[in-house]
Design an enzyme around this catalytic site. Structure first.
Site, mmCIF file in Angstrom:
data_model
loop_
_atom_site.group_PDB
_atom_site.id
_atom_site.type_symbol
_atom_site.label_atom_id
_atom_site.label_comp_id
_atom_site.label_asym_id
_atom_site.label_seq_id
_atom_site.Cartn_x
_atom_site.Cartn_y
_atom_site.Cartn_z
ATOM 1 N N THR A 79 -27.739 119.998 -8.905
ATOM 2 C CA THR A 79 -27.655 118.087 -8.844
ATOM 3 C C THR A 79 -27.889 118.458 -7.167
ATOM 4 O O THR A 79 -27.337 119.384 -6.048
ATOM 5 C CB THR A 79 -26.393 117.591 -8.425
ATOM 6 O OG1 THR A 79 -25.992 116.618 -8.474
ATOM 7 C CG2 THR A 79 -25.698 118.911 -8.187
ATOM 8 N N ASN A 97 -25.769 128.881 -10.388
ATOM 9 C CA ASN A 97 -26.240 128.249 -9.709
ATOM 10 C C ASN A 97 -27.479 127.599 -9.660
ATOM 11 O O ASN A 97 -28.672 128.375 -9.176
ATOM 12 C CB ASN A 97 -25.558 127.951 -8.623
ATOM 13 C CG ASN A 97 -25.233 126.384 -7.683
ATOM 14 O OD1 ASN A 97 -25.125 126.101 -8.614
ATOM 15 N ND2 ASN A 97 -25.407 126.501 -6.975
ATOM 16 N N GLY A 151 -16.415 134.088 0.513
ATOM 17 C CA GLY A 151 -16.907 134.958 1.659
ATOM 18 C C GLY A 151 -17.867 134.221 2.392
ATOM 19 O O GLY A 151 -17.973 133.137 2.549
ATOM 20 N N ALA A 152 -18.982 134.871 3.518
ATOM 21 C CA ALA A 152 -19.609 134.796 3.724
ATOM 22 C C ALA A 152 -20.596 136.090 3.494
ATOM 23 O O ALA A 152 -21.387 136.617 3.872
ATOM 24 C CB ALA A 152 -19.689 134.570 5.561
ATOM 25 N N ASP A 208 -17.626 124.716 5.938
ATOM 26 C CA ASP A 208 -17.235 125.690 3.969
ATOM 27 C C ASP A 208 -15.762 124.652 3.351
ATOM 28 O O ASP A 208 -15.905 123.690 2.557
ATOM 29 C CB ASP A 208 -17.866 126.687 3.722
ATOM 30 C CG ASP A 208 -19.283 127.004 4.125
ATOM 31 O OD1 ASP A 208 -20.058 126.694 4.341
ATOM 32 O OD2 ASP A 208 -19.726 128.226 4.524
ATOM 33 N N LYS A 220 -11.510 129.780 3.501
ATOM 34 C CA LYS A 220 -12.349 130.889 3.824
ATOM 35 C C LYS A 220 -12.206 131.859 5.433
ATOM 36 O O LYS A 220 -12.043 131.247 6.015
ATOM 37 C CB LYS A 220 -13.983 130.125 4.438
ATOM 38 C CG LYS A 220 -14.929 130.460 4.558
ATOM 39 C CD LYS A 220 -16.523 129.337 5.017
ATOM 40 C CE LYS A 220 -17.567 130.355 5.147
ATOM 41 N NZ LYS A 220 -18.241 130.959 4.247
#
Length: 212
Positions: free
Chosen positions: A189, A164, A105-106, A45, A34
């Site tokens: 989840t 997602n 990425g961010a 992250d 990252k």
């Protein structure tokens, strides 16, 4: 054999890029990097991905920029009198023998990294194909198609979509409207762990390799 780099970006902030990065990293037993981490108090992250994967091949590489403030990179950098430099990011690309490098990425493509450049500029500078992460929520069709349009306008190669969570049955519509392939869907989840990541990695691996 040259290393294949894959950039993970999303349709916005909080769509689950780190979870998807962990799943893709596990599926390919890739290295992970990252370049820009903003916000350090609640962990990184890279730390999240490290805790979620279980293979013994992946290397987690250090960030080019570690910024304390949990804010847009250009704001977090300015708070520390730093200007994020894409050339530095390019020069900091990790070197390893792993055939795959996952780059997270961010935020989304149009998150600013300085006063002139955005996350999309990192992608175009590194000439890295992307996986787009879309989270299923009300409004995500618009955000997904806008992201796809930016990729098309900037000639960014897109490997495919990973969706997602689950909200409504419009994933295939986003695929059709965008013209970007479907890789897979990751169910919701509350507490993802390495067992969950292993299972999801196995589920998408064949399709991912087909598209690479």
């Amino acid at each position: 054999m040259s290393q294949q780099r894959i950039f993970i970006t999303g349709i916005g902030t909080g769509v689950g890029k780190s979870l998807i990065s962990a799943i893709v990293t596990e599926a390919l037993q890739a290295d992970y990097w990252k370049p820009i981490q903003a916000g350090l108090d609640e962990g990184t992250d890279a730390g999240t991905v490290k805790n979620l994967i279980s293979n013994e091949v992946t290397q987690i590489h250090p960030e080019a920029y570690r910024l304390k403030m949990p804010a847009s990179p250009h704001i977090a950098a300015a708070a520390e009198n730093i200007t994020i430099d894409i050339n530095k990011i390019q020069q900091s690309i990790p070197k390893s023998n792993n055939p795959y490098l996952i780059i997270e990425g961010a935020g989304g493509l149009m998150v600013p990294i300085n006063q002139q450049q955005f996350i999309a500029d990192i992608i175009t500078t590194l000439q890295t194909p992307v996986i787009l992460v879309s989270r299923n929520y009300l409004g995500s069709i618009n955000h997904s198609l806008l992201t796809a349009k930016v990729c098309k306008d900037l000639n960014i190669k897109v490997i495919g979509w990973i969706f997602n969570d689950h909200y409504l049955q419009y994933e295939q519509e986003i695929v059709n409207w965008s013209g970007i392939p479907y890789i897979g869907n990751i169910p919701f989840t509350e507490n993802p762990n390495h067992w969950f990541v292993q299972k999801q990695a196995a589920k998408i691996k064949a399709r991912l390799l087909e598209l690479l």
